[in-house]
Motif scaffolding. Sequence first.
Motif, PDB file in Angstrom:
ATOM      1  N   VAL A 155     -28.314  38.721  -4.467  1.00 22.79           N
ATOM      2  CA  VAL A 155     -27.095  39.034  -4.640  1.00 22.79           C
ATOM      3  C   VAL A 155     -25.985  39.398  -3.145  1.00 22.79           C
ATOM      4  CG1 VAL A 155     -26.928  41.532  -4.629  1.00 22.79           C
ATOM      5  CG2 VAL A 155     -28.077  40.785  -6.583  1.00 22.79           C
ATOM      6  N   LEU A 156     -27.334  39.398  -2.083  1.00 28.97           N
ATOM      7  CA  LEU A 156     -27.062  39.346  -0.707  1.00 28.97           C
ATOM      8  C   LEU A 156     -26.328  37.873  -0.249  1.00 28.97           C
ATOM      9  CD1 LEU A 156     -29.088  40.924   0.825  1.00 28.97           C
ATOM     10  CD2 LEU A 156     -26.461  42.198   0.026  1.00 28.97           C
ATOM     11  N   ILE A 163     -19.497  44.097  -1.467  1.00 23.85           N
ATOM     12  CA  ILE A 163     -20.384  45.226  -2.053  1.00 23.85           C
ATOM     13  C   ILE A 163     -21.289  45.860  -1.172  1.00 23.85           C
ATOM     14  CG2 ILE A 163     -21.088  43.935  -4.164  1.00 23.85           C
ATOM     15  CD1 ILE A 163     -23.083  43.015  -3.729  1.00 23.85           C
ATOM     16  N   VAL A 164     -21.233  45.415   0.279  1.00 18.83           N
ATOM     17  CA  VAL A 164     -22.173  46.056   1.373  1.00 18.83           C
ATOM     18  C   VAL A 164     -21.269  46.748   1.925  1.00 18.83           C
ATOM     19  CG1 VAL A 164     -23.849  44.673   3.101  1.00 18.83           C
ATOM     20  CG2 VAL A 164     -23.905  43.647   1.457  1.00 18.83           C
ATOM     21  N   LEU A 165     -19.902  46.257   2.116  1.00 21.54           N
ATOM     22  CA  LEU A 165     -19.162  46.959   3.030  1.00 21.54           C
ATOM     23  C   LEU A 165     -17.954  48.336   2.195  1.00 21.54           C
ATOM     24  CD1 LEU A 165     -18.096  43.509   4.856  1.00 21.54           C
ATOM     25  CD2 LEU A 165     -20.170  44.932   5.340  1.00 21.54           C
ATOM     26  N   ARG A 342     -33.788  53.726  -6.518  1.00 21.18           N
ATOM     27  CA  ARG A 342     -33.134  54.390  -6.818  1.00 21.18           C
ATOM     28  C   ARG A 342     -31.741  54.589  -7.984  1.00 21.18           C
ATOM     29  NH1 ARG A 342     -36.886  57.281  -8.948  1.00 21.18           N
ATOM     30  NH2 ARG A 342     -35.542  58.822  -9.175  1.00 21.18           N
ATOM     31  N   VAL A 343     -32.233  53.787  -9.348  1.00 17.57           N
ATOM     32  CA  VAL A 343     -31.484  53.606 -10.193  1.00 17.57           C
ATOM     33  C   VAL A 343     -31.454  53.819 -11.590  1.00 17.57           C
ATOM     34  CG1 VAL A 343     -30.153  51.335 -11.421  1.00 17.57           C
ATOM     35  CG2 VAL A 343     -30.516  51.291  -8.825  1.00 17.57           C
ATOM     36  N   ALA A 369     -23.791  49.526  -5.151  1.00 16.95           N
ATOM     37  CA  ALA A 369     -24.023  48.778  -5.836  1.00 16.95           C
ATOM     38  C   ALA A 369     -24.885  47.642  -5.166  1.00 16.95           C
ATOM     39  CB  ALA A 369     -22.433  48.259  -5.253  1.00 16.95           C
ATOM     40  N   VAL A 370     -25.109  47.447  -4.237  1.00 12.98           N
ATOM     41  CA  VAL A 370     -26.839  46.724  -3.944  1.00 12.98           C
ATOM     42  C   VAL A 370     -26.979  46.293  -4.799  1.00 12.98           C
ATOM     43  CG1 VAL A 370     -27.719  44.979  -2.294  1.00 12.98           C
ATOM     44  CG2 VAL A 370     -25.366  45.888  -1.799  1.00 12.98           C
TER      45      VAL A 370
END
Length: 483
Positions: A155-156, A163-165, A342-343, A369-370
């Motif tokens: 993902v990263l 999505i990280v920002l 925790r999703v 989101a990550v």
Amino acid sequence: MAAREIDSPLWVEPLEAAPALSRSSAATLTEQLAQRFTQRIRQRLMAPGTRLPSVRECAKRHGVSPHTVVAAYDQLLAQGLIEARLKRGFFVRELAAPVAEGRHHTAVTLAAPLDATALIRGMFHGMGGKPAPGLGTLPPDWLDLPLLNSALRKVLAQGDPDIVLQYGHPSGDTRLREALAQRLQDFGVRASPQQIVTATGATHALDIISRTLLRPGDAVLVDEPAWAVEYARLTQLGIRLLPVPRGAEGPDLDVMATLAREHQPRFYVTVPVLHNPTGNSLTPRAAHQILTLAQQHDFYIVEDDTYAHLAPAHLPRMAALDGLQRTLYVSGFSKILTPSWRVGFVAAPLHLVERLVDVKLLSTLTTPAVLEQAIALCLTQGSLRRHAERVTARLDAARQRTVRLAQAHGCDFVTPPQGLFGWLDTHCDTDALAQLMVDDGWLLAPGHLFMSSRQPSTLMRINFATCQDASFWRAFDAARQRL
């Protein structure tokens, strides 16, 4: 008498066997004993309402005089941690249950919210030392860390860097909601991505639903026994609980019909498949009759399918039977992937979705989101399915071994052993047993934690994955003989 709430940190040291009191310590035996009980009360290993050992029993257990025990209990009384009840003994102080203001004021028992936290906090203790028979999750060595690492790296490395920002989508990551819509078809649940709202775990999804649909004073049907967090969470919202006895095939439908007729509940919350703590699942007949009652009495069904990844897909889901008309379907990934991701999510009737999103935004803004994209990757590439198959096979073997050990030590299963949990009759007071065994570093889940009112019980929930160790059952026998 109402007691103040005891402040304590969320994270606590791993549970270990308690050392013997030392006569050579700088602290007196009285101080050492009082400190031991103080620590357990503050860490919520002794829930409000727990009865302390009698003076004579405590003196024998710790090898001290009754005078020492009386002096230690006096210190706890002075600190406000316990209370003395005439001719009954000493008890950990309880919070007064909130009385909801509303149009109904019937004598329906309210759960004490802090009862649930005793077991939750105990889960953190269970991370170290001995296996924890009362643990609510899979052991860490059953989980697939390389799978998690690989999904995050992809993902990263390959995903959208924004999505990280930035905040995620209000309803949840689009890729995950699309993957979930596809996954739900395995259970016969037809939901569009637009009907799915993500949350920070299944418990958060349940809380979003409650805050959307309920007001203080409303009534809610709940299973009994059931997961204590749900009792506590609803009670703190000022909701009146309507306990429905849960048997091998599902809830007692006659009791449910009577409660629905007399109290006009807003919804019924239940774990339909691999129920916690009994391990049983709804029969198709029971599922149909529950839906009929919901239609007759105009209430929603909140279907908590937390253990879906450990169960056969063919078991009936009410969301599949009614097409998400009166049913809100909840699930998550902490029981199969890792408790730290925790999703969770809720699939709901379309007309409720925007209201659910509004409540979600007020509680958490958006969800990570990550992690949501990493889970989407696990779903779409099949790695989660393969991992679940490995875990299920391992759990089946563990269950067989644990059942043999439990029965060999004189215990009986109240319902047929299935899934992660067994609902066991130990033929002794499991509250007293739990307090005795914590001295030796064993975390238990006594039966009263799964009841809407705190009553002595001989029942206990065990985790099949953490009860395979014969040394636990030897310790269990030894403790039971000391009661």
